[in-house]
Design a protein around this motif. Structure first.
Motif, PDB file in Angstrom:
ATOM      1  N   THR A   1     -47.798  -0.117  -1.102  1.00 39.23           N
ATOM      2  CA  THR A   1     -47.207   1.129  -1.587  1.00 39.23           C
ATOM      3  C   THR A   1     -48.052   2.343  -1.263  1.00 39.23           C
TER       4      THR A   1
ATOM      5  N   MET B   1     -36.617  -2.210   5.927  1.00 39.09           N
ATOM      6  CA  MET B   1     -35.654  -1.333   5.256  1.00 39.09           C
ATOM      7  C   MET B   1     -36.338  -0.484   4.189  1.00 39.09           C
ATOM      8  N   ASN B   2     -37.331  -1.071   3.524  1.00 35.64           N
ATOM      9  CA  ASN B   2     -38.054  -0.352   2.477  1.00 35.64           C
ATOM     10  C   ASN B   2     -39.475  -0.081   2.961  1.00 35.64           C
TER      11      ASN B   2
ATOM     12  N   SER C   1     -43.163   2.380   2.703  1.00 32.52           N
ATOM     13  CA  SER C   1     -43.979   3.106   1.744  1.00 32.52           C
ATOM     14  C   SER C   1     -43.751   4.607   1.853  1.00 32.52           C
ATOM     15  N   SER C   2     -43.555   5.231   0.715  1.00 29.08           N
ATOM     16  CA  SER C   2     -43.366   6.683   0.705  1.00 29.08           C
ATOM     17  C   SER C   2     -44.647   7.436   1.036  1.00 29.08           C
TER      18      SER C   2
ATOM     19  N   SER D   1     -33.859   6.159   6.303  1.00 28.00           N
ATOM     20  CA  SER D   1     -34.935   6.147   5.310  1.00 28.00           C
ATOM     21  C   SER D   1     -36.231   6.726   5.888  1.00 28.00           C
TER      22      SER D   1
END
Length: 519
Positions: free
Chosen positions: A4, A22-23, A25-26, A45
């Motif tokens: 993360t 697809m997901n 880390s911001s 994304s």
């Protein structure tokens, strides 16, 4: 493992063979996945990451190739999705990436036109749309990109006149607009760019004369205007720019050179081929003493006899189709030649002694074909490092000299369409690098030489239209790469060897009009 807080991902060249996650880390700021065999879908994304500064996915074959929705970003500085197969139209929203300094979409399969919103990328420094299949025109809004240093729009389907939008781009260093359907005159707004180093407008349909003055282009190093319909006189500035190293004016309709040429000694590559030049062109260009590559092919130039010309650094010289009637005298001073093409001229008579006695140890390719030379071939065995010797369509006579065996590196030997006679020396069979051997339409007699005694590289053997006789030598069984074997129109008399049909690469076999044989 918890990613993360991951900020940097750099896997350049690592074969991960993995779908795009697809997901993500911001916290990501830097993503470099060049040539990683990345698969899957590029989702929107990535364009929602609040801290992303660089996204580099170059050279991957994405399964889902649609460009995702682009969201506004004030952080993204570099976007490179070149050669990923991304297709579809480039949306107007590309203009919302206002902090971009580098945008590379080269090699993508895009459609439609370049959106006007591209003019909103006012921080952009490098813009690469090479080979993206854009149609339409260059948008006038490009004139707003005042920070631009590199612009490549080549190999698209843009058309119309090149607009005069470049005068505002004072930081521009490189401009590539080749391989389009542009028409009209040379764009004059380019002449005001003082930082310019490289300009390529080749392979368009530009016409008319070049401007008489381009003194602002003092930093220009490469100028390519080849494959257009430019005409008139080649201006003097093109040969006097102080930093110019490469100049390509070939395949145009230029008819002459400016009367007073101030030569730039830094020029190394000069291609003026396929124009309508005539007269003492060599004399006019004689002060270009640092030329390395020089192409004047397909012009009508006169001899340099009696003129002091020196090209001491010349390695590549192309003077085919120039209506030359003699060997150029300046060759005496060009001792570093690697490629020499004097083919398709009107050179007649014997090869001069000074030419055959030159010690061109660096010469790799010599082409004297399609002239009217009447020499004995023994005059040409002095160039020991030759890879290619082509003297077809002349009037050479006498035997093939035995010292030809000294040409150990020869890969192509084409002596066809001459008057050479006597037997073919067996030393040809020990030339290990020979790939193409063409002796058609001569007067050779005797038996076929034992080819492939050492070499298995031969792909072409052509002896058609001679007076050869005897059997096909057993050594040919070693020619496993042989594709063409042509011994037609000879006096061969033998039983056809069945093993000839076992050569795996043989595609062409010509035995016509030989004496009777058992098949």
């Amino acid at each position: 493992m918890n990613y993360t807080n991951l900020e940097v991902v750099s896997l350049l060249g690592v074969n991960i063979s993995s779908p795009i996650p697809m997901n993500v880390s911001s916290s990501l700021r830097y993503v470099d996945l060049v040539n990683t065999n990345l698969q899957g879908v590029l989702t929107e994304s990535f364009f929602l990451l609040p801290n992303l500064e660089k996204l580099i996915l170059r050279i991957n074959d994405l399964v889902e190739r649609v460009l995702p929705k682009i969201h506004p970003s004030n952080t993204l500085l570099e976007l490179d999705i070149s050669f990923t197969g991304i297709c579809g139209e480039l949306p107007d929203s590309i203009g919302t990436l206002r902090s971009l300094s580098h945008l590379n979409l080269g090699g993508c399969d895009l459609s439609g036109s370049i959106p006007d919103s591209i003019g909103n990328l006012t921080e952009i420094r490098e813009l690469n749309f090479r080979g993206t299949n854009f149609t339409g025109h260059i948008p006038s809004t490009i004139s707003k990109l005042r920070q631009l240093t590199f612009l490549d729009l080549s190999s698209n389907f843009l058309e119309g006149e090149i607009p005069n939008v470049f005068s505002n781009l004072q930081e521009l260093v490189e401009l590539y607009l080749s391989r389009h359907s542009f028409v009209g005159p040379f764009p004059s707004s380019i002449l005001s760019l003082t930082h310019f180093q490289s300009l390529d407008l080749s392979s368009n349909s530009l016409y008319g004369p070049l401007p008489n003055n381009a003194s602002m282009l003092q930093k220009l190093t490469c100028l390519n205007l080849s494959n257009n319909s430019l005409n008139g006189t080649m201006p003097s500035w093109a040969f006097s720019l102080p930093s110019l190293s490469g100049l390509w004016f070939d395949h145009n309709r230029f008819s002459g050179l400016a009367d007073e040429l101030k030569m730039n000694p830094t020029l190394e590559i000069l291609d003026l081929s396929h124009n309508q030049l005539c007269g003492p062109v060599l004399r006019s260009l004689g002060n270009l003493t640092n030329l390395v590559t020089f192409d004047l092919s397909s012009n009508n130039i006169t001899s340099d006899e009696g003129v002091k010309i020196t090209f001491p650094s010349l390695t590549c010289l192309y003077l085919s189709f120039c209506e030359l009637k003699a060997f150029p005298h300046f060759l005496r001073n060009s001792k570093a030649l690697e490629f020499l093409d004097l083919s398709n001229n009107a050179i007649h008579g014997p090869i001069p002694n000074w030419f055959s006695s030159m010690r061109w140890d660096s010469l790799l390719n010599l082409n004297l074909s399609h002239n009217s030379l009447i020499s004995h071939l023994e005059q040409l065995h002095n160039y020991h490092n030759l890879l290619s010797l082509d003297v077809k369509f002349n009037f050479l006579q006498g035997p093939l000299p035995f010292p030809i065996r000294k040409l150990n590196n020869l890969r192509l030997l084409d002596l066809s369409h001459n008057h050479l006679s006597e037997s073919i020396p067996h030393c040809l069979g020990s030339m290990a690098e020979l790939v193409i051997l063409d002796l058609r339409k001569n007067n050779f007699t005797g038996s076929l030489p034992s080819l492939c005694a050492r070499s298995t590289s031969l792909t072409t053997i052509a002896f058609n239209h001679n007076q050869l006789e005897g059997a096909i030598p057993l050594s040919l069984h070693n020619c496993r790469q042989l594709e063409i074997f042509d011994v037609g129109n000879n006096a061969i008399n033998y039983t056809f060897p069945a093993w000839l049909g076992t050569l795996p690469e043989l595609r062409v076999l010509v035995l016509t009009r030989t004496s009777s044989m058992d098949l």
